[in-house]
Design an enzyme around this catalytic site. Structure first.
Site, short mmCIF file in Angstrom:
data_model
loop_
_atom_site.label_atom_id
_atom_site.label_comp_id
_atom_site.label_asym_id
_atom_site.label_seq_id
_atom_site.Cartn_x
_atom_site.Cartn_y
_atom_site.Cartn_z
N PRO A 10 -0.90 -9.71 -10.26
CA PRO A 10 -0.46 -10.23 -11.56
C PRO A 10 1.15 -10.58 -11.60
CG PRO A 10 -1.78 -8.57 -11.75
CD PRO A 10 -1.95 -8.94 -9.81
N ASN A 11 2.21 -11.23 -12.15
CA ASN A 11 2.61 -11.01 -13.36
C ASN A 11 3.98 -11.01 -12.12
OD1 ASN A 11 1.71 -11.07 -15.34
ND2 ASN A 11 1.06 -9.05 -14.94
N ARG A 18 11.54 -11.13 -14.95
CA ARG A 18 10.48 -9.71 -15.62
C ARG A 18 11.22 -8.81 -16.34
NH1 ARG A 18 5.19 -7.55 -12.83
NH2 ARG A 18 4.08 -6.31 -15.07
N TYR A 23 12.12 -4.01 -12.95
CA TYR A 23 11.89 -4.60 -11.83
C TYR A 23 12.92 -5.68 -11.24
CZ TYR A 23 7.12 -3.52 -13.55
OH TYR A 23 5.87 -2.82 -14.04
N ASN A 74 1.32 -4.97 -3.04
CA ASN A 74 2.34 -4.90 -4.54
C ASN A 74 0.13 -5.65 -5.62
OD1 ASN A 74 2.76 -4.42 -6.90
ND2 ASN A 74 4.93 -4.98 -6.08
N ALA A 77 -0.78 -4.50 -11.62
CA ALA A 77 -1.39 -3.82 -12.79
C ALA A 77 -3.10 -3.63 -12.19
CB ALA A 77 -1.64 -4.55 -13.50
N HIS A 80 -4.52 -0.08 -10.80
CA HIS A 80 -4.51 0.85 -11.55
C HIS A 80 -6.02 0.82 -11.72
CE1 HIS A 80 -0.26 1.32 -11.38
NE2 HIS A 80 -0.07 0.71 -12.13
N ASP A 87 -12.23 -2.22 -2.96
CA ASP A 87 -13.62 -1.93 -1.38
C ASP A 87 -13.01 -3.48 -1.13
OD1 ASP A 87 -15.03 -0.03 -3.08
OD2 ASP A 87 -16.25 -1.74 -3.84
N GLU A 98 0.86 0.40 0.71
CA GLU A 98 0.96 0.14 -0.72
C GLU A 98 2.00 -0.28 -1.27
OE1 GLU A 98 -1.24 2.92 -3.31
OE2 GLU A 98 -0.27 2.22 -5.07
N HIS A 100 5.02 -0.70 -4.84
CA HIS A 100 6.00 -1.24 -6.09
C HIS A 100 7.04 -0.74 -5.58
CE1 HIS A 100 1.78 -0.63 -7.30
NE2 HIS A 100 1.73 0.62 -6.57
N LEU A 101 7.68 -2.03 -6.74
CA LEU A 101 9.20 -1.88 -6.98
C LEU A 101 9.93 -0.40 -8.12
CD1 LEU A 101 8.73 -5.29 -7.78
CD2 LEU A 101 10.57 -4.91 -6.43
N SER A 102 8.80 -0.03 -8.93
CA SER A 102 8.92 0.45 -9.93
C SER A 102 8.28 2.24 -8.97
CB SER A 102 8.91 0.47 -11.18
OG SER A 102 7.79 0.67 -11.16
N ARG A 107 6.74 6.62 -14.65
CA ARG A 107 6.23 6.68 -15.57
C ARG A 107 5.10 6.04 -16.92
NH1 ARG A 107 6.14 -0.47 -14.07
NH2 ARG A 107 6.92 -0.22 -16.27
N ARG A 111 -0.51 4.55 -15.36
CA ARG A 111 0.39 4.08 -14.09
C ARG A 111 0.45 4.99 -13.12
NH1 ARG A 111 2.81 -1.06 -14.92
NH2 ARG A 111 3.28 -1.36 -17.47
C1 DQA Z 1 4.19 -2.55 -10.37
C2 DQA Z 1 4.08 -1.54 -11.11
C3 DQA Z 1 2.84 -1.66 -11.19
O1 DQA Z 1 2.49 -0.67 -12.63
C4 DQA Z 1 2.86 -3.24 -12.54
O2 DQA Z 1 1.45 -3.88 -13.41
C5 DQA Z 1 3.36 -4.04 -11.69
C6 DQA Z 1 4.47 -3.77 -11.10
C7 DQA Z 1 5.60 -2.68 -9.48
O3 DQA Z 1 6.28 -3.45 -8.14
O4 DQA Z 1 6.06 -1.77 -9.54
O5 DQA Z 1 3.30 -5.02 -12.18
O6 DQA Z 1 3.24 -2.96 -9.06
#
Ligand code: DQA
Length: 145
Positions: A10-11, A18, A23, A74, A77, A80, A87, A98, A100-102, A107, A111
């Site tokens: 998502p997002n 964003r 990011y 990735n 959210a 978390h 599953d 796994e 994550h950009l950040s 943070r 998270r």
């Molecule tokens: C994220 C980190 C997550 O906590 C956040 O909800 C995202 C992006 C990242 O790529 O840093 O949507 O996965």
């Protein structure tokens, strides 16, 4: 030929606009091009899929069975919150990296928990868009291809 599914949650479709201070300004389509050329130069293939919907991500993980060798995920959210994604990964027996950009550990407290880490072979975070290329290489190495 090795095939890796790059799955974004998502997002992440809004990357580039964003919260660029968190990011970066690279769009998801820039990331896809970067991964496609990285893969082409090294002789493997990548497929991209993004969804804002948890069930669609679960379906994509199921559908990766017998099609892809590994998944770079990735989960945004859902990382978390999602026991369903946890599953799904545990059910398909495909190696998952796994991503994550950040740096999620630098943070907010919420998270710091990841349901994905428990079933992933490893995790890359904090390197921005470059993390995708690092994740692809880590998975190829893990596969021994
Ligand atoms: C994220 C980190 C997550 O906590 C956040 O909800 C995202 C992006 C990242 O790529 O840093 O949507 O996965």
């Amino acid at each position: 030929m090795t095939s890796i599914l790059v799955l974004n949650g998502p997002n992440l479709n809004l990357l580039g606009v964003r919260q660029p201070e968190v990011y970066g300004r690279t769009t998801l389509s820039d990331i896809e091009s970067m991964c496609q050329s990285h893969a082409a130069e090294r002789g493997f293939t990548v497929s991209f899929f993004q969804s804002n919907h948890e069930g669609a991500l679960v379906d994509a993980i199921h559908d990766a069975r017998n099609v892809h060798d590994a998944i770079l995920l990735n989960a945004g959210a859902y990382t978390h919150t999602s026991i369903a994604l946890h599953d799904a990964i545990a059910s398909v027996e495909l190696p998952v990296c796994e991503l994550h950009l950040s740096n999620i550990h630098a943070r907010e407290e919420f998270r710091h928990t990841s349901f994905i880490s428990k079933v992933a072979v490893g995790m890359i975070c904090g390197f921005g868009a470059h993390g995708y290329v690092l994740g692809l290489d880590a998975l190829r190495r893990h596969l021994g291809h």
